[in-house]
Scaffold this motif. Structure first.
Motif, PDB file in Angstrom:
ATOM      1  N   GLU A 133      16.141  30.017 -12.755  1.00  0.00           N
ATOM      2  CA  GLU A 133      16.154  29.313 -14.227  1.00  0.00           C
ATOM      3  C   GLU A 133      16.517  28.302 -14.872  1.00  0.00           C
ATOM      4  OE1 GLU A 133      16.459  30.644 -17.902  1.00  0.00           O
ATOM      5  OE2 GLU A 133      16.893  32.075 -16.635  1.00  0.00           O
ATOM      6  N   ALA A 134      16.869  27.388 -13.491  1.00  0.00           N
ATOM      7  CA  ALA A 134      16.098  25.844 -13.331  1.00  0.00           C
ATOM      8  C   ALA A 134      15.720  25.250 -13.339  1.00  0.00           C
ATOM      9  CB  ALA A 134      17.457  25.516 -11.713  1.00  0.00           C
ATOM     10  N   ILE A 135      14.197  26.259 -12.913  1.00  0.00           N
ATOM     11  CA  ILE A 135      13.085  25.402 -12.885  1.00  0.00           C
ATOM     12  C   ILE A 135      12.885  25.884 -14.387  1.00  0.00           C
ATOM     13  CG2 ILE A 135       9.732  26.445 -12.757  1.00  0.00           C
ATOM     14  CD1 ILE A 135      11.387  27.515 -10.042  1.00  0.00           C
ATOM     15  N   LYS A 136      12.262  26.711 -15.112  1.00  0.00           N
ATOM     16  CA  LYS A 136      12.681  26.953 -16.455  1.00  0.00           C
ATOM     17  C   LYS A 136      13.464  25.613 -17.256  1.00  0.00           C
ATOM     18  CE  LYS A 136      12.572  31.892 -16.687  1.00  0.00           C
ATOM     19  NZ  LYS A 136      13.638  33.040 -17.148  1.00  0.00           N
ATOM     20  N   VAL A 137      14.348  25.261 -17.169  1.00  0.00           N
ATOM     21  CA  VAL A 137      14.777  24.524 -17.918  1.00  0.00           C
ATOM     22  C   VAL A 137      14.366  22.609 -17.332  1.00  0.00           C
ATOM     23  CG1 VAL A 137      17.231  22.576 -17.628  1.00  0.00           C
ATOM     24  CG2 VAL A 137      17.290  24.688 -17.735  1.00  0.00           C
ATOM     25  N   SER A 138      13.389  21.970 -16.252  1.00  0.00           N
ATOM     26  CA  SER A 138      12.791  21.518 -16.054  1.00  0.00           C
ATOM     27  C   SER A 138      12.071  21.865 -16.988  1.00  0.00           C
ATOM     28  CB  SER A 138      12.667  21.566 -14.896  1.00  0.00           C
ATOM     29  OG  SER A 138      13.711  20.538 -13.680  1.00  0.00           O
ATOM     30  N   LEU A 139      11.268  22.585 -16.706  1.00  0.00           N
ATOM     31  CA  LEU A 139      10.113  22.496 -18.183  1.00  0.00           C
ATOM     32  C   LEU A 139      10.341  22.061 -19.385  1.00  0.00           C
ATOM     33  CD1 LEU A 139       8.905  26.005 -16.884  1.00  0.00           C
ATOM     34  CD2 LEU A 139       7.570  24.174 -16.043  1.00  0.00           C
ATOM     35  N   GLU A 140      12.035  23.134 -19.635  1.00  0.00           N
ATOM     36  CA  GLU A 140      11.464  22.580 -20.746  1.00  0.00           C
ATOM     37  C   GLU A 140      11.990  20.466 -21.464  1.00  0.00           C
ATOM     38  OE1 GLU A 140      15.236  24.788 -21.512  1.00  0.00           O
ATOM     39  OE2 GLU A 140      14.128  26.893 -21.256  1.00  0.00           O
ATOM     40  N   ASN A 141      12.766  20.122 -20.615  1.00  0.00           N
ATOM     41  CA  ASN A 141      13.345  18.818 -19.948  1.00  0.00           C
ATOM     42  C   ASN A 141      11.327  17.997 -20.433  1.00  0.00           C
ATOM     43  OD1 ASN A 141      15.597  19.850 -20.169  1.00  0.00           O
ATOM     44  ND2 ASN A 141      16.266  19.316 -17.879  1.00  0.00           N
ATOM     45  N   LEU A 142      10.311  18.836 -19.021  1.00  0.00           N
ATOM     46  CA  LEU A 142       9.684  17.887 -19.256  1.00  0.00           C
ATOM     47  C   LEU A 142       8.562  17.629 -21.295  1.00  0.00           C
ATOM     48  CD1 LEU A 142       7.906  19.604 -16.297  1.00  0.00           C
ATOM     49  CD2 LEU A 142       8.377  17.300 -16.034  1.00  0.00           C
ATOM     50  N   GLU A 143       8.664  19.227 -21.947  1.00  0.00           N
ATOM     51  CA  GLU A 143       8.279  18.574 -23.229  1.00  0.00           C
ATOM     52  C   GLU A 143       9.121  18.202 -23.605  1.00  0.00           C
ATOM     53  OE1 GLU A 143       6.040  22.078 -24.994  1.00  0.00           O
ATOM     54  OE2 GLU A 143       7.094  23.603 -23.690  1.00  0.00           O
ATOM     55  N   SER A 144      10.510  17.621 -23.375  1.00  0.00           N
ATOM     56  CA  SER A 144      10.847  16.404 -24.300  1.00  0.00           C
ATOM     57  C   SER A 144      10.920  14.900 -24.243  1.00  0.00           C
ATOM     58  CB  SER A 144      12.752  16.431 -23.904  1.00  0.00           C
ATOM     59  OG  SER A 144      12.708  15.833 -22.578  1.00  0.00           O
ATOM     60  N   PHE A 145       9.859  14.654 -23.381  1.00  0.00           N
ATOM     61  CA  PHE A 145       9.410  13.560 -23.275  1.00  0.00           C
ATOM     62  C   PHE A 145       8.230  13.485 -24.501  1.00  0.00           C
ATOM     63  CE2 PHE A 145      11.437  13.819 -19.180  1.00  0.00           C
ATOM     64  CZ  PHE A 145      11.550  12.595 -18.922  1.00  0.00           C
ATOM     65  N   LYS A 171      16.268   7.377 -23.339  1.00  0.00           N
ATOM     66  CA  LYS A 171      15.547   5.580 -23.277  1.00  0.00           C
ATOM     67  C   LYS A 171      16.735   4.963 -22.425  1.00  0.00           C
ATOM     68  CE  LYS A 171      12.546   5.485 -27.425  1.00  0.00           C
ATOM     69  NZ  LYS A 171      12.202   5.128 -28.197  1.00  0.00           N
ATOM     70  N   GLY A 172      16.483   3.656 -21.992  1.00  0.00           N
ATOM     71  CA  GLY A 172      17.581   3.179 -20.748  1.00  0.00           C
ATOM     72  C   GLY A 172      18.434   4.041 -19.932  1.00  0.00           C
ATOM     73  N   GLY A 173      19.702   3.360 -20.304  1.00  0.00           N
ATOM     74  CA  GLY A 173      20.803   3.936 -19.281  1.00  0.00           C
ATOM     75  C   GLY A 173      20.650   3.873 -17.845  1.00  0.00           C
ATOM     76  N   GLY A 174      19.995   3.311 -17.476  1.00  0.00           N
ATOM     77  CA  GLY A 174      20.302   3.483 -15.902  1.00  0.00           C
ATOM     78  C   GLY A 174      18.467   3.175 -15.305  1.00  0.00           C
ATOM     79  N   TYR A 175      18.950   3.453 -14.028  1.00  0.00           N
ATOM     80  CA  TYR A 175      17.363   4.156 -13.155  1.00  0.00           C
ATOM     81  C   TYR A 175      16.868   5.558 -13.209  1.00  0.00           C
ATOM     82  CZ  TYR A 175      19.359  -0.528 -10.777  1.00  0.00           C
ATOM     83  OH  TYR A 175      19.433  -1.653 -10.337  1.00  0.00           O
ATOM     84  N   HIS A 176      15.318   5.413 -13.440  1.00  0.00           N
ATOM     85  CA  HIS A 176      15.074   6.779 -13.714  1.00  0.00           C
ATOM     86  C   HIS A 176      13.349   6.841 -13.054  1.00  0.00           C
ATOM     87  CE1 HIS A 176      17.681   6.428 -17.785  1.00  0.00           C
ATOM     88  NE2 HIS A 176      16.883   5.899 -17.859  1.00  0.00           N
ATOM     89  N   GLY A 177      14.007   7.280 -11.537  1.00  0.00           N
ATOM     90  CA  GLY A 177      13.179   7.211 -11.182  1.00  0.00           C
ATOM     91  C   GLY A 177      12.180   8.768 -11.326  1.00  0.00           C
ATOM     92  N   VAL A 178      12.904   9.956 -11.667  1.00  0.00           N
ATOM     93  CA  VAL A 178      11.658  10.937 -12.111  1.00  0.00           C
ATOM     94  C   VAL A 178      11.119  10.150 -13.344  1.00  0.00           C
ATOM     95  CG1 VAL A 178      11.347  13.074 -12.568  1.00  0.00           C
ATOM     96  CG2 VAL A 178      13.171  12.153 -10.847  1.00  0.00           C
ATOM     97  N   SER A 179      11.132   9.788 -14.017  1.00  0.00           N
ATOM     98  CA  SER A 179      10.754   9.151 -15.233  1.00  0.00           C
ATOM     99  C   SER A 179       9.968   8.653 -15.687  1.00  0.00           C
ATOM    100  CB  SER A 179      12.035   9.362 -17.099  1.00  0.00           C
ATOM    101  OG  SER A 179      12.804  10.025 -16.755  1.00  0.00           O
ATOM    102  N   ALA A 180      10.261   7.585 -14.286  1.00  0.00           N
ATOM    103  CA  ALA A 180       8.861   6.529 -13.988  1.00  0.00           C
ATOM    104  C   ALA A 180       7.505   7.694 -13.619  1.00  0.00           C
ATOM    105  CB  ALA A 180       9.536   5.752 -12.949  1.00  0.00           C
ATOM    106  N   ALA A 181       8.006   7.938 -12.800  1.00  0.00           N
ATOM    107  CA  ALA A 181       6.764   9.016 -11.943  1.00  0.00           C
ATOM    108  C   ALA A 181       6.402   9.874 -12.690  1.00  0.00           C
ATOM    109  CB  ALA A 181       7.901   9.826 -10.708  1.00  0.00           C
ATOM    110  N   LEU A 182       6.228  10.266 -14.081  1.00  0.00           N
ATOM    111  CA  LEU A 182       6.187  11.210 -14.629  1.00  0.00           C
ATOM    112  C   LEU A 182       5.026  10.507 -15.314  1.00  0.00           C
ATOM    113  CD1 LEU A 182       9.252  13.328 -16.090  1.00  0.00           C
ATOM    114  CD2 LEU A 182       7.493  14.115 -14.776  1.00  0.00           C
ATOM    115  N   GLU A 183       5.330   9.299 -15.948  1.00  0.00           N
ATOM    116  CA  GLU A 183       4.613   8.221 -16.831  1.00  0.00           C
ATOM    117  C   GLU A 183       3.330   7.917 -15.959  1.00  0.00           C
ATOM    118  OE1 GLU A 183       6.184   4.503 -19.888  1.00  0.00           O
ATOM    119  OE2 GLU A 183       6.414   4.463 -17.835  1.00  0.00           O
TER     120      GLU A 183
END
Length: 210
Positions: free
Chosen positions: A158-170, A75-87
């Protein structure tokens, strides 16, 4: 013909072949979009997901960035282009699938693993690709860096796996995944031989698509 003139000529061809050739589709699209799939792909000019997947206009909601990365939820901390697109894609368009599509010869992952090439100071790139640092750390324990090609491919996957893990943090993604309304996928495109591999959650490996 200059590059820009070629692109203008390309648009004219698109207008003739696609827009005028399938007016029913574009009339439908003018009423709104209903894509079932969000694709998070790299900005690399060689790996356009719509072309690779042979998709029509309206099929895919696409987010492209250096190294096809998803940052962790915050939350917060600047601009979140990817997060906005996910939402927007998940909560607004109710997509049913999210595909993280990485690829071989990824410049962003190479910058993470080997540093920036000459002439680029990495002011913005290095902090961004550091999202995938956990991937680098994992691969360093598994593959010898002297086997450069295998090491970089390992980091890309492995970076793809990290992104999959980060997706589930939303929270809004995790809740839909748990309820069965949303499925996450990891795809890896090898631009050298044209092969696509899909991440299998059971084996934790990428398996080539027949």
């Amino acid at each position: 013909m200059s590059d820009i003139q070629q692109l203008i000529a390309g648009f004219r061809q698109f207008h003739k072949d696609y827009f005028l050739g399938d007016q029913a589709l574009f009339t439908s699209l003018s009423q709104g979009q209903k894509p079932s799939t969000l694709v998070i792909a790299c900005s690399d000019s060689r790996v356009d997901p719509a072309i690779v997947m042979n998709a029509k206009p309206g099929d895919l909601f696409v987010v492209r960035n250096v190294a096809n990365l998803v940052p962790p939820y915050e939350k917060g901390g600047g601009y979140h282009g990817v997060s906005a697109a996910l939402e927007f894609a998940v909560c607004g368009l109710n997509v049913e699938n999210i595909i993280v599509m990485g690829h071989r010869q990824c410049g962003g992952i190479k910058a993470l693993a080997e540093g920036m090439p000459d002439g680029i100071d990495g002011e913005f790139i290095q902090p961004w690709v550091s999202i995938a640092k956990p991937a680098l750390n994992r691969v360093e324990k598994q593959i010898n860096k002297h086997d450069r090609a295998s090491f970089l491919c390992g980091c890309e996957q492995e970076a793809i796996k990290v992104s999959l893990e980060n997706l589930e943090s939303f929270p809004f993604i995790n809740s839909r995944v748990q309820m069965g309304g949303l499925t996450l996928h990891g795809w890896y495109f090898d631009i050298e031989d044209g092969v696509m591999s899909v991440f299998d959650r059971h084996s934790k490996q990428f398996k080539q698509v027949d």
